[in-house]
Design a protein around this motif. Structure first.
Motif, short mmCIF file in Angstrom:
data_model
loop_
_atom_site.label_atom_id
_atom_site.label_comp_id
_atom_site.label_asym_id
_atom_site.label_seq_id
_atom_site.Cartn_x
_atom_site.Cartn_y
_atom_site.Cartn_z
N LEU A 31 0.97 -1.20 0.02
CA LEU A 31 0.01 0.33 -0.10
C LEU A 31 0.91 1.25 -0.07
CD1 LEU A 31 -2.74 -0.81 2.76
CD2 LEU A 31 -2.92 -1.07 0.29
N ARG A 32 0.49 2.19 -0.78
CA ARG A 32 1.15 3.38 -0.68
C ARG A 32 0.13 4.64 -0.12
NH1 ARG A 32 2.02 4.71 -6.28
NH2 ARG A 32 0.77 3.10 -6.39
N LEU A 33 0.60 5.33 0.81
CA LEU A 33 -0.33 6.49 1.21
C LEU A 33 0.26 7.83 0.58
CD1 LEU A 33 -2.37 8.06 3.03
CD2 LEU A 33 -0.41 8.41 4.89
N GLN A 63 -0.42 11.97 -0.82
CA GLN A 63 -0.90 13.36 -0.48
C GLN A 63 -0.74 14.31 -1.59
OE1 GLN A 63 0.30 15.29 3.03
NE2 GLN A 63 -1.36 16.61 3.13
N ARG A 64 -1.74 14.97 -1.84
CA ARG A 64 -1.70 16.18 -2.74
C ARG A 64 -2.55 17.49 -2.18
NH1 ARG A 64 -3.85 15.06 -8.62
NH2 ARG A 64 -5.76 14.88 -7.69
N GLY A 65 -1.74 18.40 -1.71
CA GLY A 65 -2.53 19.19 -1.01
C GLY A 65 -3.26 18.90 0.43
N GLY A 66 -4.66 18.99 0.34
CA GLY A 66 -5.16 18.38 1.55
C GLY A 66 -6.07 17.19 1.00
N GLU A 67 -5.56 16.52 -0.05
CA GLU A 67 -6.09 15.53 -0.59
C GLU A 67 -5.34 14.14 -0.26
OE1 GLU A 67 -7.89 13.30 -4.57
OE2 GLU A 67 -6.96 15.35 -4.72
N PHE A 68 -5.87 13.04 0.33
CA PHE A 68 -5.13 11.73 0.57
C PHE A 68 -5.59 10.59 -0.23
CE2 PHE A 68 -4.78 14.30 4.25
CZ PHE A 68 -3.51 14.13 4.77
N SER A 69 -4.69 9.68 -0.83
CA SER A 69 -5.03 8.63 -1.64
C SER A 69 -4.31 7.29 -0.96
CB SER A 69 -4.59 8.83 -2.82
OG SER A 69 -5.01 7.65 -3.89
N TRP A 119 -1.36 5.71 10.32
CA TRP A 119 -1.75 6.81 9.24
C TRP A 119 -3.01 7.80 9.88
CZ3 TRP A 119 -1.69 3.51 4.34
CH2 TRP A 119 -0.34 3.10 4.13
N ALA A 120 -3.92 6.86 10.62
CA ALA A 120 -5.05 7.55 10.95
C ALA A 120 -4.76 8.52 11.94
CB ALA A 120 -6.32 6.68 11.59
N ARG A 121 -3.68 8.30 12.78
CA ARG A 121 -3.40 9.29 14.09
C ARG A 121 -2.30 9.92 13.55
NH1 ARG A 121 -6.16 8.28 18.46
NH2 ARG A 121 -7.12 6.09 18.93
N GLY A 122 -1.75 9.77 12.42
CA GLY A 122 -0.70 10.71 12.02
C GLY A 122 -0.78 11.55 10.83
N PRO A 123 -0.25 11.29 9.64
CA PRO A 123 -0.68 12.18 8.76
C PRO A 123 -2.18 12.59 8.13
CG PRO A 123 0.21 10.43 7.60
CD PRO A 123 0.47 10.19 9.14
N MET A 124 -3.02 11.44 8.40
CA MET A 124 -4.38 11.59 8.02
C MET A 124 -5.45 12.05 9.19
SD MET A 124 -5.56 8.89 5.13
CE MET A 124 -5.42 7.47 6.18
#
Length: 223
Positions: free
Chosen positions: A19-21, A23-29, A101-106
């Motif tokens: 899996l790859r997390l 980010q582009r601006g405020g968008e996550f994928s 990721w939920a508690r970090g970058p997202m």
């Protein structure tokens, strides 16, 4: 247009991919190969998974839900918005990095929902959680893959076969609901649900809030 930045990666437990997390601006994928599994702008069908389930359950005292797959928290947040204060919601997430990721970058996407006192996050296989429960849940919501065929983790196939569906039915209380999200239709799965003793129906929902975007499928199967 802003470029995508890869923030982190996580190997699948069975070694079948990474899996790859991004980010582009405020968008996550979250990507698996060339497949986008989740996008922070596409929350409509995951939210519908929770809303439709909670509506089907009605006003039960102390409802207990199990959500398979944390994702970007869309289903969890929608469930919390629809449930009373005495409800309990367990979330089973197989991949520890997704929880990190939920508690970090997202964290901005999750808006603190994991800190709600009704929530318990369990790291591990949702199939094992289901198998350990008898008449424990009012609702079991599965969004652990792209649908009943187990795209991400091949072992997810066992959740949707006769044995897995039988275990889910055992784990539900009378009148409880098994809800399953899918990126597309699967007529054979509707038949399997009915063969497992559920009253099953299939509904189409949109990927984006407001009735826009790709069409996804949700099965609501009542014990």
């Amino acid at each position: 247009m802003l470029p995508w930045t890869v923030l982190d990666t996580a190997d699948l437990p069975d070694g079948s991919g990474t899996l790859r997390l991004k980010q582009r601006g405020g968008e996550f994928s979250i990507m698996l190969g060339s497949n986008e599994l989740m996008n922070s702008r596409l929350s409509g069908s995951e939210e519908a998974l929770a809303r439709l389930t909670c509506a089907r359950l009605g006003q039960r005292p102390r409802p207990a839900l199990l959500i398979g797959g944390l994702g970007m928290g869309f289903t969890l947040r929608a469930a919390l918005a629809a449930l009373p204060g005495e409800a309990t919601v367990e979330v089973a997430e197989l991949i520890p990095a997704v929880a990190a990721w939920a508690r970090g970058p997202m964290a901005p996407v999750f808006s603190g929902c994991l800190d709600d006192p009704r929530v318990r996050l369990r790291l591990g296989d949702v199939g094992a959680v289901i198998a350990a429960g008898t008449a424990r849940y009012d609702g079991i919501l599965l969004d652990v893959d792209n649908g009943p065929e187990g795209l991400t983790v091949a072992a997810n196939d066992r959740l949707y076969g006769p044995a897995g569906l039988g275990a889910a039915r055992t784990a539900l209380r009378p009148g409880g609901v098994l809800a399953v999200w899918s990126s597309g239709p699967d007529r054979g799965f509707t038949r399997r649900l009915r063969d497992a003793g559920f009253a099953a129906e299939e509904t189409t929902v949109r990927a984006r809030s407001g009735g826009r975007g790709a069409r996804h499928v949700i099965w609501l199967a009542t014990r």
